[in-house]
Scaffold this motif. Sequence first.
Motif, PDB file in Angstrom:
ATOM      1  N   ARG A  67       0.839  -1.201   0.000  1.00  0.00           N
ATOM      2  CA  ARG A  67       0.000   0.000   0.000  1.00  0.00           C
ATOM      3  C   ARG A  67       0.875   1.253   0.000  1.00  0.00           C
ATOM      4  O   ARG A  67       1.900   1.297   0.652  1.00  0.00           O
ATOM      5  CB  ARG A  67      -0.903   0.035   1.222  1.00  0.00           C
ATOM      6  N   GLY A  68       0.410   2.234  -0.734  1.00  0.00           N
ATOM      7  CA  GLY A  68       1.129   3.493  -0.783  1.00  0.00           C
ATOM      8  C   GLY A  68       2.160   3.577  -1.890  1.00  0.00           C
ATOM      9  O   GLY A  68       2.678   4.651  -2.165  1.00  0.00           O
ATOM     10  N   THR A  69       2.455   2.453  -2.529  1.00  0.00           N
ATOM     11  CA  THR A  69       3.407   2.503  -3.640  1.00  0.00           C
ATOM     12  C   THR A  69       2.687   3.037  -4.877  1.00  0.00           C
ATOM     13  O   THR A  69       1.464   3.025  -4.963  1.00  0.00           O
ATOM     14  CB  THR A  69       3.985   1.112  -3.949  1.00  0.00           C
ATOM     15  N   VAL A  70       3.464   3.479  -5.825  1.00  0.00           N
ATOM     16  CA  VAL A  70       2.896   4.003  -7.064  1.00  0.00           C
ATOM     17  C   VAL A  70       2.113   2.906  -7.790  1.00  0.00           C
ATOM     18  O   VAL A  70       1.005   3.142  -8.271  1.00  0.00           O
ATOM     19  CB  VAL A  70       4.004   4.596  -7.975  1.00  0.00           C
ATOM     20  N   ALA A  71       2.681   1.699  -7.853  1.00  0.00           N
ATOM     21  CA  ALA A  71       2.011   0.590  -8.542  1.00  0.00           C
ATOM     22  C   ALA A  71       0.669   0.282  -7.885  1.00  0.00           C
ATOM     23  O   ALA A  71      -0.346   0.099  -8.576  1.00  0.00           O
ATOM     24  CB  ALA A  71       2.896  -0.646  -8.534  1.00  0.00           C
ATOM     25  N   TRP A  72       0.641   0.231  -6.549  1.00  0.00           N
ATOM     26  CA  TRP A  72      -0.611  -0.048  -5.850  1.00  0.00           C
ATOM     27  C   TRP A  72      -1.634   1.052  -6.120  1.00  0.00           C
ATOM     28  O   TRP A  72      -2.787   0.766  -6.440  1.00  0.00           O
ATOM     29  CB  TRP A  72      -0.383  -0.166  -4.341  1.00  0.00           C
ATOM     30  N   TYR A  73      -1.206   2.295  -5.999  1.00  0.00           N
ATOM     31  CA  TYR A  73      -2.126   3.418  -6.187  1.00  0.00           C
ATOM     32  C   TYR A  73      -2.705   3.431  -7.604  1.00  0.00           C
ATOM     33  O   TYR A  73      -3.909   3.612  -7.794  1.00  0.00           O
ATOM     34  CB  TYR A  73      -1.426   4.748  -5.888  1.00  0.00           C
ATOM     35  N   SER A  77      -6.622   2.643  -8.091  1.00  0.00           N
ATOM     36  CA  SER A  77      -7.455   3.715  -8.642  1.00  0.00           C
ATOM     37  C   SER A  77      -8.211   3.238  -9.864  1.00  0.00           C
ATOM     38  O   SER A  77      -9.409   3.491 -10.006  1.00  0.00           O
ATOM     39  CB  SER A  77      -6.597   4.925  -9.006  1.00  0.00           C
ATOM     40  N   ARG A  78      -7.513   2.553 -10.747  1.00  0.00           N
ATOM     41  CA  ARG A  78      -8.146   2.017 -11.965  1.00  0.00           C
ATOM     42  C   ARG A  78      -9.205   0.988 -11.604  1.00  0.00           C
ATOM     43  O   ARG A  78     -10.315   1.004 -12.153  1.00  0.00           O
ATOM     44  CB  ARG A  78      -7.069   1.398 -12.870  1.00  0.00           C
ATOM     45  N   PHE A  79      -8.894   0.115 -10.663  1.00  0.00           N
ATOM     46  CA  PHE A  79      -9.834  -0.922 -10.237  1.00  0.00           C
ATOM     47  C   PHE A  79     -11.093  -0.310  -9.621  1.00  0.00           C
ATOM     48  O   PHE A  79     -12.204  -0.763  -9.894  1.00  0.00           O
ATOM     49  CB  PHE A  79      -9.148  -1.859  -9.235  1.00  0.00           C
ATOM     50  N   ASP A  80     -10.918   0.714  -8.800  1.00  0.00           N
ATOM     51  CA  ASP A  80     -12.054   1.329  -8.113  1.00  0.00           C
ATOM     52  C   ASP A  80     -13.008   2.058  -9.059  1.00  0.00           C
ATOM     53  O   ASP A  80     -14.154   2.311  -8.695  1.00  0.00           O
ATOM     54  CB  ASP A  80     -11.564   2.283  -7.023  1.00  0.00           C
ATOM     55  N   HIS A  84     -18.225   2.018 -11.481  1.00  0.00           N
ATOM     56  CA  HIS A  84     -18.840   3.197 -12.101  1.00  0.00           C
ATOM     57  C   HIS A  84     -18.962   3.007 -13.611  1.00  0.00           C
ATOM     58  O   HIS A  84     -19.996   3.319 -14.205  1.00  0.00           O
ATOM     59  CB  HIS A  84     -18.012   4.454 -11.795  1.00  0.00           C
ATOM     60  N   GLU A  85     -17.924   2.466 -14.224  1.00  0.00           N
ATOM     61  CA  GLU A  85     -17.943   2.223 -15.663  1.00  0.00           C
ATOM     62  C   GLU A  85     -19.044   1.232 -16.034  1.00  0.00           C
ATOM     63  O   GLU A  85     -19.732   1.402 -17.046  1.00  0.00           O
ATOM     64  CB  GLU A  85     -16.584   1.710 -16.114  1.00  0.00           C
ATOM     65  N   LEU A  86     -19.237   0.213 -15.217  1.00  0.00           N
ATOM     66  CA  LEU A  86     -20.275  -0.782 -15.487  1.00  0.00           C
ATOM     67  C   LEU A  86     -21.672  -0.190 -15.372  1.00  0.00           C
ATOM     68  O   LEU A  86     -22.573  -0.573 -16.121  1.00  0.00           O
ATOM     69  CB  LEU A  86     -20.140  -1.974 -14.533  1.00  0.00           C
ATOM     70  N   ARG A  87     -21.867   0.749 -14.455  1.00  0.00           N
ATOM     71  CA  ARG A  87     -23.186   1.367 -14.267  1.00  0.00           C
ATOM     72  C   ARG A  87     -23.566   2.303 -15.397  1.00  0.00           C
ATOM     73  O   ARG A  87     -24.740   2.637 -15.554  1.00  0.00           O
ATOM     74  CB  ARG A  87     -23.222   2.120 -12.938  1.00  0.00           C
ATOM     75  N   PHE A 110      -7.264  -5.151 -18.547  1.00  0.00           N
ATOM     76  CA  PHE A 110      -6.618  -4.722 -17.307  1.00  0.00           C
ATOM     77  C   PHE A 110      -6.837  -5.761 -16.209  1.00  0.00           C
ATOM     78  O   PHE A 110      -5.909  -6.103 -15.471  1.00  0.00           O
ATOM     79  CB  PHE A 110      -7.188  -3.360 -16.867  1.00  0.00           C
ATOM     80  N   LEU A 111      -8.061  -6.281 -16.104  1.00  0.00           N
ATOM     81  CA  LEU A 111      -8.351  -7.264 -15.067  1.00  0.00           C
ATOM     82  C   LEU A 111      -7.603  -8.571 -15.296  1.00  0.00           C
ATOM     83  O   LEU A 111      -7.097  -9.178 -14.356  1.00  0.00           O
ATOM     84  CB  LEU A 111      -9.859  -7.512 -14.977  1.00  0.00           C
ATOM     85  N   ILE A 112      -7.526  -9.019 -16.551  1.00  0.00           N
ATOM     86  CA  ILE A 112      -6.755 -10.236 -16.837  1.00  0.00           C
ATOM     87  C   ILE A 112      -5.298 -10.030 -16.438  1.00  0.00           C
ATOM     88  O   ILE A 112      -4.686 -10.891 -15.814  1.00  0.00           O
ATOM     89  CB  ILE A 112      -6.844 -10.621 -18.330  1.00  0.00           C
TER      90      ILE A 112
END
Length: 125
Positions: A67-73, A77-80, A84-87, A110-112
């Motif tokens: 947590r807190g690393t650039v890769a995690w963020y 962010s993209r995952f979260d 919204h995109e699905l709705r 991205f998910l794969i």
Amino acid sequence: MGEAVKRTGEQQAAVDIKAIEATIARAVVKRTALPPYEELCELHESLVEHIEALMPLADKQINRLNRGTVAWYQKRSRFDLIPHELRQGLGTGLQSADWHVRSLGYTCQFLINNAGVTSEARLMT
């Protein structure tokens, strides 16, 4: 812990990577003309099913990052943004539907990429 790994492996085996990749290819292909709306509806439905199957796997993999690393963020962010995109739905016109299906195709990719599906699991399907 062994059971958690076993359950993750079972989820991976349940995900048909070849079918998902074929759907992604249909969604993101460069088109010279817009496809019929019915085809976009079918693609949309398939992509949503694939995304819903991949989200728990990707969520577990992303949560394993520091947590807190650039890769995690970046990944978090993209995952979260995915719910919204699905709705959003397909939109009101053919062009917006085509754009949304293409966007869902990239989301599925991205998910794969972040679901922790190994090449062995890809070969099993």
